[in-house]
Every structure is written in C-alpha cells, then in structure tokens.
Design an enzyme around this catalytic site. Structure first.
Site, short mmCIF file in Angstrom:
data_model
loop_
_atom_site.label_atom_id
_atom_site.label_comp_id
_atom_site.label_asym_id
_atom_site.label_seq_id
_atom_site.Cartn_x
_atom_site.Cartn_y
_atom_site.Cartn_z
N HIS A 94 -3.15 6.29 4.45
CA HIS A 94 -1.71 6.38 4.72
C HIS A 94 -1.22 7.76 4.25
O HIS A 94 -1.60 8.23 3.18
CB HIS A 94 -0.93 5.33 3.92
CG HIS A 94 -1.07 3.93 4.42
ND1 HIS A 94 -1.85 3.57 5.49
CD2 HIS A 94 -0.51 2.78 3.96
CE1 HIS A 94 -1.75 2.26 5.68
NE2 HIS A 94 -0.96 1.76 4.76
N CYS A 132 0.82 -1.22 0.00
CA CYS A 132 0.00 0.00 0.00
C CYS A 132 0.86 1.28 0.00
O CYS A 132 0.54 2.24 -0.71
CB CYS A 132 -0.95 0.00 1.19
SG CYS A 132 -0.26 -0.68 2.69
N1 LIG Z 1 -5.06 -3.54 4.24
C1 LIG Z 1 -4.23 -2.97 3.37
O1 LIG Z 1 -4.05 -1.73 3.31
C2 LIG Z 1 -3.50 -3.83 2.39
C3 LIG Z 1 -2.80 -3.20 1.38
C4 LIG Z 1 -2.10 -3.98 0.46
C5 LIG Z 1 -2.15 -5.33 0.57
N2 LIG Z 1 -2.85 -5.94 1.57
C6 LIG Z 1 -2.85 -7.39 1.62
O2 LIG Z 1 -4.16 -7.88 1.34
C7 LIG Z 1 -4.36 -9.12 2.03
C8 LIG Z 1 -5.63 -9.02 2.87
O3 LIG Z 1 -5.52 -7.96 3.80
P1 LIG Z 1 -6.77 -7.42 4.64
O4 LIG Z 1 -6.30 -6.14 5.21
O5 LIG Z 1 -8.02 -7.45 3.85
O6 LIG Z 1 -6.86 -8.55 5.80
P2 LIG Z 1 -8.12 -8.93 6.72
O7 LIG Z 1 -9.02 -7.76 6.90
O8 LIG Z 1 -7.54 -9.55 7.94
O9 LIG Z 1 -8.91 -10.06 5.88
C9 LIG Z 1 -8.33 -11.29 5.56
C10 LIG Z 1 -9.26 -12.07 4.63
O10 LIG Z 1 -8.60 -13.26 4.25
C11 LIG Z 1 -9.44 -14.39 4.57
N3 LIG Z 1 -8.60 -15.53 4.90
C12 LIG Z 1 -7.53 -15.55 5.74
N4 LIG Z 1 -7.01 -16.81 5.79
C13 LIG Z 1 -7.76 -17.57 4.95
C14 LIG Z 1 -7.72 -18.94 4.56
N5 LIG Z 1 -6.81 -19.79 5.02
N6 LIG Z 1 -8.65 -19.39 3.68
C15 LIG Z 1 -9.58 -18.55 3.19
N7 LIG Z 1 -9.68 -17.23 3.53
C16 LIG Z 1 -8.77 -16.76 4.41
C17 LIG Z 1 -10.28 -13.90 5.72
O11 LIG Z 1 -11.44 -14.72 5.82
P3 LIG Z 1 -12.18 -14.93 7.23
O12 LIG Z 1 -12.95 -13.66 7.50
O13 LIG Z 1 -13.05 -16.09 6.95
O14 LIG Z 1 -11.12 -15.17 8.24
C18 LIG Z 1 -10.58 -12.47 5.26
O15 LIG Z 1 -11.59 -12.48 4.29
C19 LIG Z 1 -3.07 -9.34 2.83
O16 LIG Z 1 -2.21 -10.13 2.06
C20 LIG Z 1 -2.50 -7.96 2.97
O17 LIG Z 1 -1.11 -7.98 3.16
C21 LIG Z 1 -3.55 -5.21 2.46
#
Ligand SMILES: NC(=O)c1ccc[n+]([C@@H]2O[C@H](COP(=O)([O-])OP(=O)(O)OC[C@H]3O[C@@H](n4cnc5c(N)ncnc54)[C@H](OP(=O)(O)O)[C@@H]3O)[C@@H](O)[C@H]2O)c1
Length: 340
Positions: free
Chosen positions: A243, A130
């Site tokens: 950010h 990000c």
């Molecule tokens: N947030 C940011 O600003 C940002 C920016 C760039 C990249 N990212 C990347 O994007 C990804 C997601 O981030 P997020 O912020 O959205 O995280 P989050 O809010 O914690 O959500 C994680 C998601 O992944 C699912 N998940 C986790 N483990 C799983 C598994 N084993 N099988 C199936 N589903 C699974 C969760 O499902 P459940 O609800 O069922 O647990 C939820 O839908 C990460 O790789 C992060 O590094 C995030």
C-alpha cells in the site's frame, strides 16, 4: 520454553504471512496449530522448514493454547474469537470486529506498545486496518516533536488487502484483457480493477465517505491521539502487494523537512529513502517481503504555516497485518505471558 500458538486463517493471505513471520523472527513456538475452514481440512501450509496440515476451526479446542493469531474476517471472528478467549488463550485479531471496542486495545507496537496490557478485560487485542498501521508508524515520531493538528491522506491500496479473491480478480482480469476470449466481469470489486483505479473501499457511510476512510480516522485517534483530525480518500489500485499513501500533515509548531527526515530515520520500524533524483523513493513492488514502513518525498508544504508532505509505502500483508500481529505477540510475551 516457548508458546503454544494457533494461527487461525492459515490458508489466507495474512495467515500464510503470519506463519512466515513467526518463523523469520524466531518467535518462541513450542507447538503450532494451523486452522482454516472445513473446506481446507488437510491443506498443507509452510512454517519455516516444516509443513503443517490445516485443521478445522469449528472443531478446534483452544484450551491450553497460549496465543491465537486470528485472520479470518469479522463473521468467523465473531463466532470463534470469544470462544478462544474464554479458554484463557489470548486472541490477537486482524479483523475490524473489536478495533473500536473500548475494552479491547488497538495496538501498533512502535506507537502504543503499553496499551497491550489492556488485553485482560476480554483476552483480545486488535490489530488495526492495514492503511492505518503504516500511517501511524510515520505520524507518531513527528507528533511527539511538533504535535499534529490535521492529516490529509490519499491511499493507493493493493488488491491483496481484500484477500485471495481480490488478487485472483486482478490476475484473471489482466489476462482476459490480453486474451478477450474469456471475459472476467467485476465480482469482488464494484468496477474493473485491471488497468484502472477505484475510489471505493468497503461500504459507503451517510456522510459520503467509505468505511475504510472512517477506519483511518477512528483508528488514528485511538492509537495516536484523539485530538488529531484526519481526512482520508482510500483508493484501490491494480497492484498485488504493498500500500502507498500520500500524506499531508499540519502541525502546531514549525517542523523543518530536514529535521523531520532525521526524526523519521531514527524512529522504530521506519526506513527513509528520500533522494531527490530519478528513482530516489520507494514504490510498492520494492517493499514486498520487507518489515519496514518506507518514507520518501519528505518536503515542506509551503501553502500552510506548519505543513509537511510525505510518501509512505509498506507491505500491507506484513506491517498492515501479519507482522504487526506477531509484534503484538512479542510485546505480550515480554510484558505479560512470560515463559522460562
Ligand atoms: N490482507 C490485508 O492486507 C489485511 C490487512 C489487515 C487486516 N486484514 C484482515 O485479515 C483477515 C483475513 O484477511 P486475508 O486477506 O488473509 O483473507 P483471505 O486471503 O481471503 O483468507 C481468509 C482466511 O480465513 C479463513 N476463513 C474464512 N472463513 C472461515 C470460517 N468460517 N471458518 C474458518 N476459516 C475461515 C479462510 O479459510 P479457507 O481457505 O478454508 O476458506 C482463509 O484461511 C480479514 O479480517 C481482513 O480484513 C487483512
């Protein structure tokens, strides 16, 4: 005729935002599947005016689906993204797993849209970190004009950048400080995040920098130009979404601050708000829900020959993740997966 699209991680911060953005930008969707873990089976998520029930990623067959937008973290991505890609479905991944793989393009459409075509080697395209995404949107048009030699960046990163758990910890800790009956010790973060700032994101590396800082260096080189030197300090701040970055840039050639402002005003994805008066700049709370990368405080750095300072703010769940992923899908549609 539209696409069959899968949103993987649909219950998460980024996944929900991807669903919103697909609907807002009227991405041509014929059919949409929302996936998460088994824990969330049947959880309802919104897609425009529709409500979808999430399905279990582990049990899903990607055969016949066109595009899968992944936002599930590196571990689950490692297991499921190659499976999806092998069926012919193109994976656009938000995790850091594939970003540095030479056979996977790392794309910010305003900067290197043509790189999308490199997807054919693995059927995977990576979305950057990000903090990198918003910075390179600002750097690219300036680099094209005056060639950037070196960047010194300090970030002020919101807790939504570390997922749902990060947002919950800030919320619960903030409440507990007003109502000390329930103590909320640091769990997601190494120190208290409420009313504090933490100069530590991701793991420490041997040279004393953090992985988050290293990502900004490596990703800027891969997306914009390997010759650009970047040094970063990444800091988590008690802000829910958005950010901010203080960026100092040294160029090969002189670039006047007024010309830089004009260049940025014309550049794709950027909104310049730069009045030298009270409130004449953008802060994180004002960028939430917006598509733009906002640039303020553009000014000459008089301590070096060819230097500029600027302030860069963007919604990390949008340009930093979900919006960029959907923009990549749009480019893919225009360049490769043409329909109708
Ligand atoms: N947030 C940011 O600003 C940002 C920016 C760039 C990249 N990212 C990347 O994007 C990804 C997601 O981030 P997020 O912020 O959205 O995280 P989050 O809010 O914690 O959500 C994680 C998601 O992944 C699912 N998940 C986790 N483990 C799983 C598994 N084993 N099988 C199936 N589903 C699974 C969760 O499902 P459940 O609800 O069922 O647990 C939820 O839908 C990460 O790789 C992060 O590094 C995030």
């Amino acid at each position: 005729m539209g696409y069959k699209v899968v949103v993987v991680g649909a219950t998460g911060n980024v996944g929900r935002e991807m669903l919103n953005i697909l609907a807002e930008r009227e991405f041509p969707v014929d059919e949409l599947a929302a996936l998460a873990s088994r824990r969330s089976l049947g959880t309802e998520v919104s897609f425009g005016d529709k409500t979808l029930k999430t399905k279990d990623l582990a049990a899903f067959d990607f055969t016949g689906w066109d595009i899968a937008l992944f936002a599930v973290g590196s571990e689950a991505t490692k297991e499921y993204a190659p499976k999806a890609a092998r069926t012919g479905c193109v994976v656009i991944d938000n995790s850091s797993l594939y970003r540095y793989d030479p056979d996977v393009p790392l794309v910010v459409p305003e900067v290197n849209a043509d790189a999308v075509m490199g997807y054919t080697k693995k059927n995977i395209i990576a979305n950057p970190n990000c903090s990198t995404a918003q910075m390179v949107v600002a750097l690219k048009p300036l680099h094209d004009r005056a060639t950037i030699k070196r960047v010194v960046v300090s970030t002020y990163q919101s807790v939504s950048g570390s997922g749902k758990e990060g947002m919950d910890e800030l919320w619960d800790q903030t409440k507990s400080i007003y109502n000390p009956v329930t103590e909320v010790p640091p769990k997601k973060y190494p120190k208290q995040i409420a009313f504090n700032v933490i100069p530590h994101i991701d793991v420490f590396l041997d040279d004393g920098s953090t992985k988050e800082e290293w990502k900004m260096v490596a990703e800027t080189k891969k997306i914009v130009d390997p010759k650009i030197k970047v040094t970063a300090t990444c800091v988590r701040v008690p802000v829910f979404v958005g950010h901010a970055e203080s960026i100092n840039i040294e160029f090969e050639e002189f670039l006047d601050e007024d010309e830089a402002r004009d260049i940025l005003r014309e550049a794709p994805g950027i909104m310049v708000v730069d009045k030298r008066e009270d409130g004449g700049y953008i802060t994180p709370v004002e960028c939430v829900g917006d598509f733009a990368t906002f640039i303020s405080r553009i000014r000459q750095d008089s301590t070096i020959d060819n230097g500029l300072n600027l302030w860069c703010v963007s919604d990390n769940l949008r340009k930093g993740a979900a919006l960029n992923a959907v923009q990549i899908a749009e480019v893919l549609g225009q360049k490769a997966l043409k329909k109708g």
